[in-house]
Design a protein around this motif. Sequence first.
Motif, PDB file in Angstrom:
ATOM      1  N   GLY A 173     -25.991  17.353   2.188  1.00 19.37           N
ATOM      2  CA  GLY A 173     -27.094  16.774   1.429  1.00 19.37           C
ATOM      3  C   GLY A 173     -28.441  17.133   2.013  1.00 19.37           C
ATOM      4  N   ASP A 174     -29.342  16.146   2.091  1.00 18.21           N
ATOM      5  CA  ASP A 174     -30.684  16.417   2.615  1.00 18.21           C
ATOM      6  C   ASP A 174     -30.745  16.345   4.139  1.00 18.21           C
ATOM      7  OD1 ASP A 174     -30.370  13.702   2.919  1.00 18.21           O
ATOM      8  OD2 ASP A 174     -32.205  13.136   1.856  1.00 18.21           O
ATOM      9  N   GLY A 175     -29.580  16.242   4.781  1.00 19.47           N
ATOM     10  CA  GLY A 175     -29.572  16.266   6.248  1.00 19.47           C
ATOM     11  C   GLY A 175     -29.905  17.634   6.798  1.00 19.47           C
ATOM     12  N   LEU A 176     -29.539  18.679   6.041  1.00 21.42           N
ATOM     13  CA  LEU A 176     -29.850  20.045   6.448  1.00 21.42           C
ATOM     14  C   LEU A 176     -30.942  20.618   5.556  1.00 21.42           C
ATOM     15  CD1 LEU A 176     -26.469  21.884   7.228  1.00 21.42           C
ATOM     16  CD2 LEU A 176     -28.060  20.770   8.809  1.00 21.42           C
ATOM     17  N   ASP A 177     -31.742  21.500   6.109  1.00 24.71           N
ATOM     18  CA  ASP A 177     -32.749  22.235   5.341  1.00 24.71           C
ATOM     19  C   ASP A 177     -32.022  23.197   4.405  1.00 24.71           C
ATOM     20  OD1 ASP A 177     -34.685  23.991   4.399  1.00 24.71           O
ATOM     21  OD2 ASP A 177     -35.868  23.907   6.252  1.00 24.71           O
ATOM     22  N   PRO A 178     -32.142  23.052   3.081  1.00 19.99           N
ATOM     23  CA  PRO A 178     -31.404  23.910   2.147  1.00 19.99           C
ATOM     24  C   PRO A 178     -31.759  25.385   2.247  1.00 19.99           C
ATOM     25  CG  PRO A 178     -33.085  22.620   0.992  1.00 19.99           C
ATOM     26  CD  PRO A 178     -33.025  22.093   2.392  1.00 19.99           C
ATOM     27  N   GLU A 179     -32.882  25.691   2.891  1.00 26.18           N
ATOM     28  CA  GLU A 179     -33.278  27.100   3.052  1.00 26.18           C
ATOM     29  C   GLU A 179     -32.557  27.761   4.227  1.00 26.18           C
ATOM     30  OE1 GLU A 179     -35.274  28.682   0.880  1.00 26.18           O
ATOM     31  OE2 GLU A 179     -35.179  26.774  -0.218  1.00 26.18           O
ATOM     32  N   TYR A 180     -31.924  26.971   5.092  1.00 30.12           N
ATOM     33  CA  TYR A 180     -31.283  27.522   6.289  1.00 30.12           C
ATOM     34  C   TYR A 180     -29.870  26.960   6.443  1.00 30.12           C
ATOM     35  CZ  TYR A 180     -36.014  29.004   7.376  1.00 30.12           C
ATOM     36  OH  TYR A 180     -37.263  29.595   7.326  1.00 30.12           O
ATOM     37  N   LEU A 181     -28.976  27.415   5.574  1.00 23.27           N
ATOM     38  CA  LEU A 181     -27.564  27.046   5.643  1.00 23.27           C
ATOM     39  C   LEU A 181     -26.776  28.228   6.203  1.00 23.27           C
ATOM     40  CD1 LEU A 181     -27.346  25.184   2.209  1.00 23.27           C
ATOM     41  CD2 LEU A 181     -27.660  24.184   4.469  1.00 23.27           C
ATOM     42  N   HIS A 182     -25.454  28.240   6.011  1.00 26.18           N
ATOM     43  CA  HIS A 182     -24.636  29.324   6.575  1.00 26.18           C
ATOM     44  C   HIS A 182     -23.656  29.824   5.513  1.00 26.18           C
ATOM     45  CE1 HIS A 182     -22.334  31.842   9.194  1.00 26.18           C
ATOM     46  NE2 HIS A 182     -22.823  31.338  10.307  1.00 26.18           N
ATOM     47  N   PRO A 183     -24.074  30.817   4.706  1.00 31.46           N
ATOM     48  CA  PRO A 183     -23.230  31.299   3.611  1.00 31.46           C
ATOM     49  C   PRO A 183     -21.991  32.056   4.064  1.00 31.46           C
ATOM     50  CG  PRO A 183     -25.182  32.679   3.845  1.00 31.46           C
ATOM     51  CD  PRO A 183     -25.377  31.509   4.762  1.00 31.46           C
ATOM     52  N   TYR A 184     -21.937  32.453   5.338  1.00 28.73           N
ATOM     53  CA  TYR A 184     -20.818  33.261   5.827  1.00 28.73           C
ATOM     54  C   TYR A 184     -19.830  32.466   6.689  1.00 28.73           C
ATOM     55  CZ  TYR A 184     -23.196  37.551   4.350  1.00 28.73           C
ATOM     56  OH  TYR A 184     -23.789  38.560   3.624  1.00 28.73           O
ATOM     57  N   MET A 185     -19.849  31.150   6.581  1.00 28.69           N
ATOM     58  CA  MET A 185     -18.944  30.363   7.416  1.00 28.69           C
ATOM     59  C   MET A 185     -17.474  30.689   7.129  1.00 28.69           C
ATOM     60  SD  MET A 185     -18.972  28.232   9.905  1.00 28.69           S
ATOM     61  CE  MET A 185     -20.654  27.643   9.931  1.00 28.69           C
ATOM     62  N   TRP A 186     -17.201  31.199   5.940  1.00 26.19           N
ATOM     63  CA  TRP A 186     -15.827  31.599   5.593  1.00 26.19           C
ATOM     64  C   TRP A 186     -15.401  32.868   6.330  1.00 26.19           C
ATOM     65  CZ3 TRP A 186     -15.632  36.406   3.165  1.00 26.19           C
ATOM     66  CH2 TRP A 186     -16.829  36.883   2.620  1.00 26.19           C
ATOM     67  N   VAL A 187     -16.357  33.632   6.842  1.00 24.18           N
ATOM     68  CA  VAL A 187     -16.024  34.847   7.598  1.00 24.18           C
ATOM     69  C   VAL A 187     -15.685  34.506   9.043  1.00 24.18           C
ATOM     70  CG1 VAL A 187     -16.851  37.099   8.422  1.00 24.18           C
ATOM     71  CG2 VAL A 187     -17.495  36.299   6.138  1.00 24.18           C
ATOM     72  N   CYS A 188     -16.443  33.611   9.648  1.00 25.47           N
ATOM     73  CA  CYS A 188     -16.326  33.403  11.099  1.00 25.47           C
ATOM     74  C   CYS A 188     -15.315  32.333  11.496  1.00 25.47           C
ATOM     75  CB  CYS A 188     -17.689  33.080  11.705  1.00 25.47           C
ATOM     76  SG  CYS A 188     -18.431  31.550  11.120  1.00 25.47           S
ATOM     77  N   LYS A 189     -14.821  31.536  10.540  1.00 23.83           N
ATOM     78  CA  LYS A 189     -13.839  30.507  10.882  1.00 23.83           C
ATOM     79  C   LYS A 189     -12.429  31.062  10.691  1.00 23.83           C
ATOM     80  CE  LYS A 189     -16.549  27.201  12.115  1.00 23.83           C
ATOM     81  NZ  LYS A 189     -16.541  26.740  13.511  1.00 23.83           N
ATOM     82  N   PRO A 190     -11.667  31.231  11.770  1.00 25.34           N
ATOM     83  CA  PRO A 190     -10.373  31.917  11.670  1.00 25.34           C
ATOM     84  C   PRO A 190      -9.305  31.156  10.912  1.00 25.34           C
ATOM     85  CG  PRO A 190     -10.704  31.054  13.895  1.00 25.34           C
ATOM     86  CD  PRO A 190     -12.010  30.875  13.169  1.00 25.34           C
ATOM     87  N   HIS A 191      -9.453  29.818  10.773  1.00 22.17           N
ATOM     88  CA  HIS A 191      -8.357  29.063  10.172  1.00 22.17           C
ATOM     89  C   HIS A 191      -8.118  29.415   8.707  1.00 22.17           C
ATOM     90  CE1 HIS A 191     -11.607  26.282   8.779  1.00 22.17           C
ATOM     91  NE2 HIS A 191     -10.794  26.113   7.755  1.00 22.17           N
ATOM     92  N   TYR A 192      -9.107  29.993   8.034  1.00 18.85           N
ATOM     93  CA  TYR A 192      -8.906  30.389   6.641  1.00 18.85           C
ATOM     94  C   TYR A 192      -7.933  31.560   6.508  1.00 18.85           C
ATOM     95  CZ  TYR A 192     -13.181  27.696   5.593  1.00 18.85           C
ATOM     96  OH  TYR A 192     -14.117  26.704   5.459  1.00 18.85           O
ATOM     97  N   TYR A 193      -7.732  32.278   7.592  1.00 17.36           N
ATOM     98  CA  TYR A 193      -7.010  33.552   7.519  1.00 17.36           C
ATOM     99  C   TYR A 193      -5.569  33.464   8.028  1.00 17.36           C
ATOM    100  CZ  TYR A 193     -11.602  35.356   6.431  1.00 17.36           C
ATOM    101  OH  TYR A 193     -12.815  35.573   5.819  1.00 17.36           O
ATOM    102  N   SER A 194      -4.967  32.316   7.912  1.00 12.18           N
ATOM    103  CA  SER A 194      -3.556  32.157   8.261  1.00 12.18           C
ATOM    104  C   SER A 194      -2.829  31.540   7.082  1.00 12.18           C
ATOM    105  CB  SER A 194      -3.387  31.273   9.498  1.00 12.18           C
ATOM    106  OG  SER A 194      -2.024  30.976   9.704  1.00 12.18           O
ATOM    107  N   ALA A 195      -1.798  32.237   6.583  1.00 14.79           N
ATOM    108  CA  ALA A 195      -1.047  31.732   5.437  1.00 14.79           C
ATOM    109  C   ALA A 195      -0.283  30.456   5.775  1.00 14.79           C
ATOM    110  CB  ALA A 195      -0.082  32.806   4.940  1.00 14.79           C
TER     111      ALA A 195
END
Length: 583
Positions: free
Chosen positions: A481-503
């Motif tokens: 929500g408004d806790g973070l500045d909407p101009e500075y988020l992290h669109p690539y969090m799906w790249v750097c978090k390894p847990h998404y890449y295990s079946a």
Amino acid sequence: MKQWNLDVLYSSFDDPSLAEDLSNADTLIEQLNRLTETLPLEADQIEGTLLNYYDLVNQLISIMDVLGNYGYLNYSVDTKNTDALKLIEKVESFSPAVTVSDVRFTKWLNQLDSITDILKSSQALTPYEFQINEALAKAKHMLSDEEETLLAELQNTGSNAWSKLQDSAISGLTANYDGEEIPITIIRNYAFDPDAEKRRKAYDAELACYDKISGTSASALNAIKGEVITVAKRRDYSSPLEMTLQASRMDHQTLEAMMVAIKEYLPHFRAYMKKKAQILGYKNGLPFYDMFAPIGDVNLSYTYDEARDFIVKNFTSYSHRLGKFANHAFTNDWIDPEPREGKVAGAFCSNIHSKGESRIMANFTGSFNDVSTLAHELGHGYHGDCLLGVQPVNSDYPMPLAETASIFCETIVANAAKSTASKEEALVITENELMSANQVIVDIYSRYLFETKLFEGRKSASLSVDELKDAMLEAQKEAYGDGLDPEYLHPYMWVCKPHYYSAGYNFYNFPYAFGLLFAKGLYAMYQEEGESFLPKYDALLKATGNNSIHDVLAIVGVDSHDPDFFRNSLELIKKDIEFFVGA
């Protein structure tokens, strides 16, 4: 330099008992295979067959426990130890044959019309009733022998191969920082640096570098999630989430109750972030790159002996049994505390159930966070201590319950430290706790939202890099929500978090939130009940290996389907937020 003592396992890699255990493991696996090749259907032979099977499994688990720990524990403190690596690979090589026996046994159970009556009438099978019923539930979703074999083989060139490709891509990724190419792991650690400019520049460099591999990562992610959707459908699960919940021993009502409570308390976490943003000089919420920025100039430091005394003293103030356990671990060299060359980063606890002991690895440098980490890992060890006496097959607990005792012990130490700290010291300790809770509750919630949308979209087609980025940003905006500045988020969090890449580890997010809230809720109960809570807590930990999550919570009189339990946990965090915001 202090190091742990592993003599309870083997004296060395040349110890004759190590070779003997390897031979015994081979023999037990062979016996299991022979037993499961000709399983009887006659009612009068079933009880004996079940007891024989679990007797062999318990023996095998105990031997593998010792062999596996000796290899891994040695390797973790000396990554150049080739003997340790060879032993690890040898233990891993046992897995396929064990899987064959397990599949045969599970399918056989599903054929037994009389199994319910046998379990009711056999006292000898009582310790295995939960495991048998869990296997029966699993059997309903198993494929034919040919399909199971084909799936296992195809996964090696499918999801497993895509996972390795992603690992390779991310491990070799570098970011341009002030004209120098720096590994992404180092760049991401700059988020904790006291230097504000360094944090901002590292964030920019990190986001810029992901373009190099985003196409590869998107392909890997789509391939893995596509396979999971196909497997879940063929196994007759309603969704990948249902498949994950069954593996976690959690029902959907429990997950929903937790999510309801989390959503209600998100505004309080946002208040924490906005206060931190204000302290750091921001007016539009906290930029993503400053979520881990240190607050205050307090430098709480401890020697290892001071840390030991502090932990033992405060564990004892909670329970003499817990204090005695911690003191025994320190005194008997169960802990390898100090960083050195060749030792892996981080910390962990390995419970060696067959020996009734634990070993804890840490990288202690004297900070309060290091003291908290020691307390956390000793909590894992205490969990193992409470499981002593249960059959080896009942000593393994699911991920959502894994952090119960560790976070409980962390809370004991943090509250003790704050009770004697100056206001400024208490503020720093509290902010560190809130920073961690913010990740486990809010960021984990954003990952849950993202993965839900990812699976939904992947049903019809692969998602592009831009679609994945948009989905991640939407999830972060909904969670933060408004806790973070909407101009500075992290669109690539799906790249750097390894847990998404295990079946095999889908939705590897909500168990962390459950672990934190369960432990906090238990601590709230302890504050209300005092010493009468202690035996119930120990009984709960002992029951984690052979009960569903709903039944484990019922031991302390909690209904996991009731959001109020999770609300009570979040109230503890809310109080810390109010202290931080009002300071």
